[in-house]
Design an enzyme around this catalytic site. Sequence first.
Site, PDB file in Angstrom:
ATOM      1  N   ASP A 228       0.846  -1.190   0.000  1.00 49.45           N
ATOM      2  CA  ASP A 228       0.000   0.000   0.000  1.00 49.45           C
ATOM      3  C   ASP A 228       0.889   1.250   0.000  1.00 49.45           C
ATOM      4  O   ASP A 228       1.901   1.305   0.706  1.00 49.45           O
ATOM      5  CB  ASP A 228      -0.900   0.000   1.238  1.00 49.45           C
ATOM      6  CG  ASP A 228      -1.959   1.094   1.167  1.00 49.45           C
ATOM      7  OD1 ASP A 228      -3.014   0.836   0.576  1.00 49.45           O
ATOM      8  OD2 ASP A 228      -1.710   2.199   1.689  1.00 49.45           O
ATOM      9  N   ILE A 229       0.504   2.240  -0.802  1.00 54.29           N
ATOM     10  CA  ILE A 229       1.268   3.494  -0.867  1.00 54.29           C
ATOM     11  C   ILE A 229       0.975   4.329   0.383  1.00 54.29           C
ATOM     12  O   ILE A 229      -0.185   4.553   0.732  1.00 54.29           O
ATOM     13  CB  ILE A 229       0.906   4.299  -2.128  1.00 54.29           C
ATOM     14  CG1 ILE A 229       1.132   3.464  -3.388  1.00 54.29           C
ATOM     15  CG2 ILE A 229       1.721   5.585  -2.193  1.00 54.29           C
ATOM     16  CD1 ILE A 229       0.713   4.159  -4.677  1.00 54.29           C
ATOM     17  N   GLU A 271      -5.006   2.276  -3.891  1.00 57.84           N
ATOM     18  CA  GLU A 271      -3.541   2.328  -3.979  1.00 57.84           C
ATOM     19  C   GLU A 271      -2.901   1.071  -3.395  1.00 57.84           C
ATOM     20  O   GLU A 271      -1.742   1.074  -3.000  1.00 57.84           O
ATOM     21  CB  GLU A 271      -3.006   3.570  -3.261  1.00 57.84           C
ATOM     22  CG  GLU A 271      -3.229   3.610  -1.768  1.00 57.84           C
ATOM     23  CD  GLU A 271      -4.560   4.197  -1.367  1.00 57.84           C
ATOM     24  OE1 GLU A 271      -4.662   4.638  -0.215  1.00 57.84           O
ATOM     25  OE2 GLU A 271      -5.496   4.220  -2.191  1.00 57.84           O
TER      26      GLU A 271
END
Length: 369
Positions: A228-229, A271
């Site tokens: 995950d960003i 994301e």
Amino acid sequence: MEHDSLREYSALADSGLLGQLQEFQAKAHNYEELISQSLELFTKTSEMDLVGYLASCLVQRFIPSYLAVFLRDESDADNVSSICFQNLRPARCPIALDTIDPFRDFFDTQSGTTSFTELMQKRPEIAGPLQPLNPDLVIPLNGLNGLYGIVILGRKVLDDDYTSDELTYIEMLFEFASIGLQNVIHYTSSVTDFKTRLYNHSYFVRRLQEEMNRVGRHHHAFALLAIDIDHFKLLNDRYGHLAGDRALFQLSRMIESAVRQEDIVSRYGGEEFLVLLTQCSKQAALDVAERMRRSIADTSFTYQDKELSVTVSIGVTHCSFPPDTSGKQLIAEADQALYRAKHNGRNRCEFFNAGLLVMANRLLSITYR
């Protein structure tokens, strides 16, 4: 009896009928071979595999100096991909095409395969850039929506002209190839996420189940990464959603470059990404995750003259024989480890263990993105 047969054979040869029969027999064999090849073409599920098979078909008859295929991207009309073989071996394409639109205009008035000489006479502005491919023939690839690609066949390695039989074979083979490539493109579109060009989640779930079945049969092991960003919303708010899209695309390429070709990378949603590492130990999975995390943190990308960078948090889980869980549970485990990485400061990797369950249930109610 044998003497009579020899006399009949000689009479057929003298009349020329024997030669015609042998010619018909050779043509029938060639058509049977072409049908077999076309059926094999339709089994290919990637553009590279299909073009590679085309090269193997051609080598049985002749060797062109170049076989180059240019395909318009279905999701991005401004992007043209290329697959190139030099002397029927995979090679870097010596040219790049920005668009195939001028070829569409040309083939609207020109049916089927055309010689490079004719193209040069009629449209030198689009023929000229093809010259590094030593071109002899230009072949259109037509689909339901018109021209979606072209094939360039270079002159034969022995530098003699293509015979009429070879030209007929080329024309027919690439008509089948045109259908096969269109099928591949549609298949790819059905299993690919539009924005990142990674596999979509439904395809990933199917491949995950296949891998779990393989573990049960062959005692293999695999790992799952949830990525995950960090602070992605801040990136979108500060630079706009186009910058966010650019970050998703660039990150997708970095994740792909960090794993093997047989591994599966998908967009989970928003994301977040999932990676299936086939035949992978726990330690190897952690090594891959940490190497990926550092590489992403150390890499920047350009958007509107700005240098942007992101970090990621990664959760890791592992499955080995006997597989006593489900694909859904494995994804949940990787996701729980990911949330722990978020909770512990982001830009880090965490491995799932059963002791995380209580912590994860508490963390799942909080948004860290």
